[in-house]
Design a protein around this motif. Sequence first.
Motif, PDB file in Angstrom:
ATOM      1  N   PRO A  90       0.815  -1.216   0.000  1.00  0.00           N
ATOM      2  CA  PRO A  90       0.000   0.000   0.000  1.00  0.00           C
ATOM      3  C   PRO A  90       0.849   1.266   0.000  1.00  0.00           C
ATOM      4  CG  PRO A  90      -0.789  -1.572   1.645  1.00  0.00           C
ATOM      5  CD  PRO A  90       0.519  -2.084   1.153  1.00  0.00           C
ATOM      6  N   TRP A 110       0.131   5.406   0.850  1.00  0.00           N
ATOM      7  CA  TRP A 110      -0.864   6.343   1.368  1.00  0.00           C
ATOM      8  C   TRP A 110      -0.927   7.599   0.492  1.00  0.00           C
ATOM      9  CZ3 TRP A 110      -1.950   2.358   3.692  1.00  0.00           C
ATOM     10  CH2 TRP A 110      -1.145   1.719   4.630  1.00  0.00           C
ATOM     11  N   HIS A 122     -10.114   2.948  -2.484  1.00  0.00           N
ATOM     12  CA  HIS A 122     -10.203   2.131  -1.280  1.00  0.00           C
ATOM     13  C   HIS A 122      -9.905   0.685  -1.642  1.00  0.00           C
ATOM     14  CE1 HIS A 122     -12.285  -0.410   1.702  1.00  0.00           C
ATOM     15  NE2 HIS A 122     -12.001   0.546   2.546  1.00  0.00           N
ATOM     16  N   SER A 123      -9.137  -0.003  -0.783  1.00  0.00           N
ATOM     17  CA  SER A 123      -8.806  -1.400  -1.035  1.00  0.00           C
ATOM     18  C   SER A 123      -8.503  -2.092   0.287  1.00  0.00           C
ATOM     19  CB  SER A 123      -7.606  -1.502  -1.994  1.00  0.00           C
ATOM     20  OG  SER A 123      -7.347  -2.847  -2.314  1.00  0.00           O
ATOM     21  N   LYS A 154      -5.690  -4.789   2.245  1.00  0.00           N
ATOM     22  CA  LYS A 154      -4.441  -5.533   2.288  1.00  0.00           C
ATOM     23  C   LYS A 154      -4.712  -6.972   2.691  1.00  0.00           C
ATOM     24  CE  LYS A 154       0.000  -6.191   2.268  1.00  0.00           C
ATOM     25  NZ  LYS A 154       0.727  -6.295   0.993  1.00  0.00           N
ATOM     26  N   LYS A 178      -6.569   3.248   2.174  1.00  0.00           N
ATOM     27  CA  LYS A 178      -7.041   4.168   1.140  1.00  0.00           C
ATOM     28  C   LYS A 178      -5.833   4.840   0.511  1.00  0.00           C
ATOM     29  CE  LYS A 178     -11.288   5.196   3.691  1.00  0.00           C
ATOM     30  NZ  LYS A 178     -12.092   6.269   4.337  1.00  0.00           N
ATOM     31  N   PHE A 233      -3.056   4.408  -2.826  1.00  0.00           N
ATOM     32  CA  PHE A 233      -2.526   3.817  -4.046  1.00  0.00           C
ATOM     33  C   PHE A 233      -1.863   2.488  -3.716  1.00  0.00           C
ATOM     34  CE2 PHE A 233      -2.356   8.426  -4.315  1.00  0.00           C
ATOM     35  CZ  PHE A 233      -3.058   8.669  -5.481  1.00  0.00           C
ATOM     36  N   LYS A 234      -1.313   1.859  -4.742  1.00  0.00           N
ATOM     37  CA  LYS A 234      -0.618   0.593  -4.558  1.00  0.00           C
ATOM     38  C   LYS A 234       0.684   0.648  -5.356  1.00  0.00           C
ATOM     39  CE  LYS A 234      -3.149  -3.080  -4.410  1.00  0.00           C
ATOM     40  NZ  LYS A 234      -3.956  -4.246  -4.836  1.00  0.00           N
ATOM     41  N   ALA A 245      -5.449   2.028  -5.590  1.00  0.00           N
ATOM     42  CA  ALA A 245      -5.417   0.902  -4.658  1.00  0.00           C
ATOM     43  C   ALA A 245      -6.304  -0.253  -5.086  1.00  0.00           C
ATOM     44  CB  ALA A 245      -5.831   1.378  -3.262  1.00  0.00           C
ATOM     45  N   ASN A 246      -7.351  -0.005  -5.880  1.00  0.00           N
ATOM     46  CA  ASN A 246      -8.272  -1.075  -6.237  1.00  0.00           C
ATOM     47  C   ASN A 246      -7.851  -1.857  -7.474  1.00  0.00           C
ATOM     48  OD1 ASN A 246      -8.669   1.021  -8.003  1.00  0.00           O
ATOM     49  ND2 ASN A 246     -10.895   0.941  -7.970  1.00  0.00           N
TER      50      ASN A 246
END
Length: 512
Positions: free
Chosen positions: A157, A159, A299-300, A302, A309, A311-312, A332-333
Amino acid sequence: MPHRCLAQESFFDVRFAAPDCLVEGTLEWLLAERRDELMPSWLFIGWSGEGRRGRDAWPAPVLMSMLVLRHARGPMSLLETQRRARCDLTWRAAMGLALGKPTPSERTLRRFQAFLQTRHPQVGERRYVLLHEHWARLCLADPDVGVGSNWVADSTPMWCFGATIDTVRLLGDGLRALVKRWARWTNTSFEQCAREWAVPFVLAKSTKGAFRIDWKDADARHEVVDALAQAVMRVTQEVRRRIDGVPRASHRKKLLRRSRHLLKVVADDLTQDEQGQWLIARRTASDRMVSFTDPQARHSRKSRSVCFKGFKLHLLGEVDSGVIASITVTPANVHDGKVAPRLVRRASSLGAEIDRLLGDTAYGAASLRHHLRVVHDVDLLAPPPPVTTPSQTFRKEQFDVDFEREVARCPAGIESSSPTRSWSKKHRASYSVFKWPKAICDACSLSEQCRTGEARNWARRLQLHPYEQDLRAAQTRWSDPGERELYRTRSQGERLIREATRRGARRAAAWG
């Protein structure tokens, strides 16, 4: 503006005054010894200092060395970076700065960071991407780095740089920002716009503080949400109707973008009851916005218990050498499996020889295995998708399938051939469906275990996955103890994630 002259050696040279300031093998020593190789001049075409007029400008390799040292020592502000470069002898030696000479200012570093985000005029790619590719090529081609064959793909993740807020604040704060921009860009009073559009709550500093209610009261909360939703639709409609009154095209574009974001929050987060009142929906939205300062943030999860919430961060690297050959950032999704082909393609273009790739369960889809094997000739070692659907009948895995002859054999030993083909929109590929005659299924001794309930009135059907052969091969391979032991080395890839996050990659560096 000509570049500053830094090649002249004197008594003020740091390496002359303090010969032991650089230790061989450290990052500072590497920058001092191989600065020209690590930062070629073609990469910084267009930077200040190429002309003959104006004041002397800082050379791009000096500024780039300064930014590399900044990120190598963990999160550090630009002001602190400037102070460190002014006082630290090791840093000055790595940058090639003499004692007592000026140091690049914070403003210069900001200008250079903005310059790195521009696209190269000859290549068309952003300069920081080209810089990473250049370094990756150097590491892959250098035998001293020791790049092995243990390639790992993983994600973590990241932020948001801006604030992630709830639905009420998204509507209220977003509406306040929209009215403020409209008032500023149309030379109108903010108070006048709030009064004209009947949104007096935007004048308050806090959205929740503007509504003096008991937020534990459900009915009062519903009234506030309905009022915010009605205000958003009213104001966005008024903005679109009068958008031609905004002089600049860039301002019109930003106002319309903010209006779309507000309407998206209403569509994703709210629903209407029988009386037409807007309420917060008791559902999930796959593409729900969580921030207006970072509109691409999502929103995703882990894990089942850990949500986040933002990015990834996805990366692909080699465990033995620690080289990260490919890296990217997505909302993130975005699923890890969708990004893996892009990571492999970019790493291969830089010269990485990837024969086997290790990944966790998120990379275990049969479609990804098929794509990597056919397109990139990469063997993916990851846990196969688990079987979670309970069943009282024979599972698909208990049917033997001969893919060359296109024949399926049921647990009773009865074969079915000539399957029908159908199209899967989800996987964008065709799949096979085998059928057995109903009369044979009725007379079979295993009919009770093969068909239950209403299925007894029909013949048995066997629907295969579009990439059933890759899926079954992965399940067979996963049962091999030797492959499971090889997969244990994947945990060493967490070190690559740690090396990135400890230097500030856990949080976005800017908006957008």
